[in-house]
Design a protein around this motif. Structure first.
Motif, PDB file in Angstrom:
ATOM      1  N   GLU A 105      50.324  44.478  36.186  1.00  0.00           N
ATOM      2  CA  GLU A 105      50.125  43.250  35.404  1.00  0.00           C
ATOM      3  C   GLU A 105      48.653  42.831  35.428  1.00  0.00           C
ATOM      4  O   GLU A 105      47.913  43.178  36.343  1.00  0.00           O
ATOM      5  N   PRO A 106      48.243  42.047  34.429  1.00  0.00           N
ATOM      6  CA  PRO A 106      46.850  41.583  34.400  1.00  0.00           C
ATOM      7  C   PRO A 106      46.532  40.674  35.590  1.00  0.00           C
ATOM      8  O   PRO A 106      47.433  40.071  36.188  1.00  0.00           O
ATOM      9  N   LEU A 107      45.253  40.552  35.874  1.00  0.00           N
ATOM     10  CA  LEU A 107      44.814  39.612  36.895  1.00  0.00           C
ATOM     11  C   LEU A 107      45.193  38.198  36.466  1.00  0.00           C
ATOM     12  O   LEU A 107      45.235  37.893  35.278  1.00  0.00           O
ATOM     13  N   ARG A 108      45.427  37.353  37.431  1.00  0.00           N
ATOM     14  CA  ARG A 108      45.773  35.952  37.140  1.00  0.00           C
ATOM     15  C   ARG A 108      44.534  35.164  36.715  1.00  0.00           C
ATOM     16  O   ARG A 108      44.651  34.161  36.028  1.00  0.00           O
ATOM     17  N   HIS A 109      43.345  35.593  37.166  1.00  0.00           N
ATOM     18  CA  HIS A 109      42.061  35.014  36.775  1.00  0.00           C
ATOM     19  C   HIS A 109      41.077  36.166  36.660  1.00  0.00           C
ATOM     20  O   HIS A 109      41.296  37.237  37.229  1.00  0.00           O
ATOM     21  N   GLN A 110      39.983  35.937  35.967  1.00  0.00           N
ATOM     22  CA  GLN A 110      38.941  36.956  35.875  1.00  0.00           C
ATOM     23  C   GLN A 110      37.918  36.759  36.992  1.00  0.00           C
ATOM     24  O   GLN A 110      37.605  35.622  37.344  1.00  0.00           O
ATOM     25  N   PRO A 111      37.410  37.855  37.558  1.00  0.00           N
ATOM     26  CA  PRO A 111      36.422  37.727  38.636  1.00  0.00           C
ATOM     27  C   PRO A 111      35.154  37.034  38.143  1.00  0.00           C
ATOM     28  O   PRO A 111      34.766  37.195  36.984  1.00  0.00           O
ATOM     29  N   ALA A 112      34.542  36.285  39.031  1.00  0.00           N
ATOM     30  CA  ALA A 112      33.256  35.663  38.711  1.00  0.00           C
ATOM     31  C   ALA A 112      32.250  36.759  38.364  1.00  0.00           C
ATOM     32  O   ALA A 112      32.235  37.816  39.000  1.00  0.00           O
ATOM     33  N   ALA A 113      31.434  36.514  37.375  1.00  0.00           N
ATOM     34  CA  ALA A 113      30.492  37.523  36.884  1.00  0.00           C
ATOM     35  C   ALA A 113      29.491  37.966  37.950  1.00  0.00           C
ATOM     36  O   ALA A 113      29.045  39.106  37.948  1.00  0.00           O
TER      37      ALA A 113
END
Length: 155
Positions: A105-113
């Motif tokens: 499944e996709p990540l629940r949030h995107q990692p900080a850049a």
């Protein structure tokens, strides 16, 4: 494919190895940086790894809000015992996060850049693999750091 239990076995080997090194070094040596440009103390390396585990497993995989100051992780210092207690808590929470994860499944949030993770789109399984990558890498890094710190005390 690898099971969650197999994955956690290898994660635990790396994390437990780092915990043992910092514990064995004690307060003074765990906070000492080797005499090398840009080196980090054993304490700071374990502290950084706890940030990795908590953030990648807790925020990106499990979906909890996990504030993180990556730069401060490397500047951390202090008594060993509270760090070890925190490490054991982070480890137990990570076990729960892994067992509840949905690897495809996709990540629940995107990692900080500005967090130096993989330069590609990840699913939850990829994020968990990145946690292992960091722990394995820094376990070896910490073994070398320990050896340098101990060698510096024998001069």
């Amino acid at each position: 494919m690898i099971t969650r239990e197999q994955y956690l076995y290898f994660v635990d080997r790396a994390l437990d190895g780092m915990i043992a090194i910092v514990t064995d070094l004690g307060d003074e040596l765990a906070n000492r940086k080797p005499d090398l440009p840009g080196a980090n103390s054993p304490y700071a390396l374990l502290n950084h790894c706890l940030g990795v585990v908590a953030y990648w497993g807790g925020e990106l995989v499990a979906g909890r809000d996990v504030p993180r100051d990556r730069v401060a992780e490397f500047a951390a210092a202090g008594p060993v015992q509270p760090l070890i207690e925190r490490a054991l808590q982070v480890k137990m929470q990570f076990h729960r996060d892994v067992m509840a994860s949905a690897p495809r499944e996709p990540l629940r949030h995107q990692p900080a850049a500005d967090f130096q993770g993989p330069q590609r789109e990840l699913d939850q399984g990829g994020a968990l693999l990145h946690v292992y990558e960091e722990l394995a890498q820094h376990h070896g890094h910490l073994e070398i750091t320990r050896d340098c710190v101990l060698a510096g005390t024998q001069r």
